[in-house]
Every structure is written in structure tokens, then in C-alpha cells.
Design an enzyme around this catalytic site. Structure first.
Site, mmCIF file in Angstrom:
data_model
loop_
_atom_site.group_PDB
_atom_site.id
_atom_site.type_symbol
_atom_site.label_atom_id
_atom_site.label_comp_id
_atom_site.label_asym_id
_atom_site.label_seq_id
_atom_site.Cartn_x
_atom_site.Cartn_y
_atom_site.Cartn_z
ATOM 1 N N PHE A 174 0.824 -1.234 0.000
ATOM 2 C CA PHE A 174 0.000 0.000 0.000
ATOM 3 C C PHE A 174 0.845 1.267 0.000
ATOM 4 O O PHE A 174 0.463 2.284 0.549
ATOM 5 C CB PHE A 174 -0.997 -0.014 1.190
ATOM 6 C CG PHE A 174 -1.797 -1.291 1.239
ATOM 7 C CD1 PHE A 174 -2.685 -1.605 0.218
ATOM 8 C CD2 PHE A 174 -1.624 -2.190 2.278
ATOM 9 C CE1 PHE A 174 -3.391 -2.802 0.236
ATOM 10 C CE2 PHE A 174 -2.318 -3.379 2.294
ATOM 11 C CZ PHE A 174 -3.214 -3.696 1.278
ATOM 12 N N ARG A 175 2.016 1.171 -0.629
ATOM 13 C CA ARG A 175 2.913 2.332 -0.778
ATOM 14 C C ARG A 175 3.402 2.891 0.558
ATOM 15 O O ARG A 175 3.850 4.030 0.632
ATOM 16 C CB ARG A 175 2.231 3.466 -1.570
ATOM 17 C CG ARG A 175 1.637 3.031 -2.877
ATOM 18 C CD ARG A 175 2.551 3.352 -4.047
ATOM 19 N NE ARG A 175 2.211 2.504 -5.187
ATOM 20 C CZ ARG A 175 3.102 2.002 -6.032
ATOM 21 N NH1 ARG A 175 4.381 2.232 -5.855
ATOM 22 N NH2 ARG A 175 2.746 1.258 -7.044
ATOM 23 N N LEU A 176 3.310 2.066 1.594
ATOM 24 C CA LEU A 176 3.809 2.522 2.902
ATOM 25 C C LEU A 176 5.250 2.032 3.046
ATOM 26 O O LEU A 176 5.591 1.246 3.935
ATOM 27 C CB LEU A 176 2.906 1.996 4.032
ATOM 28 C CG LEU A 176 1.466 2.504 3.931
ATOM 29 C CD1 LEU A 176 0.597 1.913 5.031
ATOM 30 C CD2 LEU A 176 1.430 4.034 3.993
ATOM 31 N N HIS A 177 6.077 2.473 2.110
ATOM 32 C CA HIS A 177 7.433 1.959 1.999
ATOM 33 C C HIS A 177 8.292 2.377 3.183
ATOM 34 O O HIS A 177 7.973 3.329 3.894
ATOM 35 C CB HIS A 177 8.069 2.466 0.703
ATOM 36 C CG HIS A 177 7.187 2.313 -0.474
ATOM 37 N ND1 HIS A 177 6.705 1.092 -0.867
ATOM 38 C CD2 HIS A 177 6.665 3.232 -1.329
ATOM 39 C CE1 HIS A 177 5.937 1.261 -1.937
ATOM 40 N NE2 HIS A 177 5.887 2.545 -2.226
#
Ligand SMILES: Cc1cc2nc3c(=O)[nH]c(=O)nc-3n(C[C@H](O)[C@H](O)[C@H](O)COP(=O)(O)O)c2cc1C
Length: 203
Positions: A174-177
Site C-alpha cells: 500500500f505504498r507505505l514503503h
């Protein structure tokens, strides 16, 4: 990220490079190299990482190429590794210095003879009339050196990026890199063991 790597970006980089070497289909050591001219206009191209140690990241090239001229005018550069199989990125930024003649000679000597002759034949980044012109120059230098040694051309050497900052990026759902930035304290060219501070960055 393991705790043992905390505050030592080179150990972490070596771990990630070892994993990339196992998983990438080719050239795990390929990296984008960004340079800028004296006016600050940027350009970027791929090169191969040929050495890394606590002093910095080394690649080899022709000093009369576009990148070579830019580095001589503006001795700063940025690197970017992207390992698709691992969904990881490493970014490096810092000042640039040339490696010693002894270091460049040792690496040049390790290259295949054809590559050494190619380094003489290629006027990298300058206009070429056609493939034949290149092949003719290769043949001329092959004849010139015959069976003897092929010395390192004066216009061919290595550059070392002395990192001021190294950032490790790991893909997360979820692009929570996950991003970890290492900042070098003090002078990046200093010989004493580097001290690094770390911080996390929003993705
Ligand atoms: C995967 C890959 C690795 C490369 N490695 C190097 C290298 O180590 N040194 C080099 O001079 N050029 C290398 N090249 C070629 C450069 O990308 C570039 O075409 C060349 O150096 C001229 O760049 P310049 O005109 O900006 O100086 C590589 C290209 C690719 C695609």
C-alpha cells in the site's frame, strides 16, 4: 532491517548487494549515475559499480566522455541502484574524486585484453561516423600493441563517490514503503572511521 546493520550503511549495502547478486538476472551492480555540468544542468546514465569500501563507491570510465568532463567541472554525483526482484532502491550522494593511478592500473589489468584495447579505441561520447570507424580503430590499436602489454590509457580511470548521504528504500504494501537515511557526520573525504546518523523518512 537488522539491528546489527544499524549505523553502518556499508554492511547493509553489502547485504543488499549479495541478495541482489543471487536474485537479479544480470548486472546487479548496475547503477544510474547522475552528474551535472558547471551550470548545474543534470545528465544520467548507467555504469557498473566496480568497488565499494568505507571510502565510497567506485566506477570506471573515460575522463574525456560527457560524464568525465562534467565530473571534472563539477565534482559531485548521485547514484541510484534499483533491484526489481527485491523491490529495493539505494541512493547515494556525495563529492567525487579520482581513484589513485595504482588502483586504476590494478583494475584495468584485470579486464580482458579486448576490453583494454577497446578503452584505447573508443573516443567515448564523441561523434562516430559508423561502426567501421570504430572497428578500424580497434584493429589499429590491436596492431600497435601486438602481443605486448596494453597499458591503461591516460584518459581512462576510476571515480569514487564519497557519500554524504545513503538512503535505503524497501517496498512495503500500500505504498507505505520503508526509507532509512544515513547521513555522514564531518568531512566525507576524512580518513578516520565514518560516523553516521540515521533517520526514518516518510515514504
Ligand atoms: C548496464 C550498463 C552498464 C554500463 N557501465 C558503464 C561503465 O561502467 N562505464 C562507462 O563508461 N559506461 C558504462 N555504460 C555506458 C554508459 O551508460 C554511457 O552510455 C557511456 O558511459 C557514455 O556516457 P556519457 O556520454 O554520459 O559520458 C553502461 C551502460 C549500461 C546500460
Amino acid at each position: 532491517m537488522s539491528e546489527s546493520n544499524d549505523r553502518d550503511p556499508y554492511a547493509l549495502f553489502q547485504d543488499w548487494m549479495a541478495e541482489a547478486t543471487r536474485s537479479e538476472i544480470n548486472d546487479p551492480n548496475a547503477m544510474a549515475l547522475a552528474t551535472a555540468d558547471a551550470q548545474g544542468a543534470p545528465s544520467v546514465r548507467m555504469v557498473l559499480l566496480k568497488g565499494v569500501d568505507p571510502r565510497g563507491f567506485v566506477f570506471y570510465t573515460n575522463t574525456e566522455s560527457r560524464k568525465g568532463e562534467q565530473l571534472l567541472a563539477n565534482a559531485n554525483a548521485a547514484l541510484c541502484f534499483h533491484w526489481k526482484t527485491l523491490k529495493r532502491q539505494v541512493r547515494v550522494e556525495g563529492a567525487v574524486e579520482q581513484v589513485s593511478d595504482a588502483e586504476a592500473d590494478a583494475y584495468f589489468e584485470s579486464r580482458p585484453r579486448e576490453s583494454r584495447i577497446g578503452a584505447w579505441a573508443s573516443q567515448q561520447s564523441r561523434p562516430l561516423e559508423g561502426r567501421f570507424e570504430l572497428e578500424k580503430r580497434v584493429a589499429q590499436f590491436a596492431a600497435k600493441f601486438g602481443l605486448g602489454a596494453v597499458p591503461r590509457p591516460p584518459h581512462w580511470t576510476g571515480f569514487r563517490i564519497l557519500p554524504r548521504r545513503i538512503e535505503f528504500w524497501q517496498d512495503r504494501p500500500f505504498r507505505l514503503h520503508e526509507r532509512t537515511l544515513y547521513l555522514r557526520e564531518g568531512d566525507p573525504a576524512a580518513q578516520e572511521p565514518a560516523r553516521w546518523t540515521t533517520e526514518r523518512l516518510f515514504p
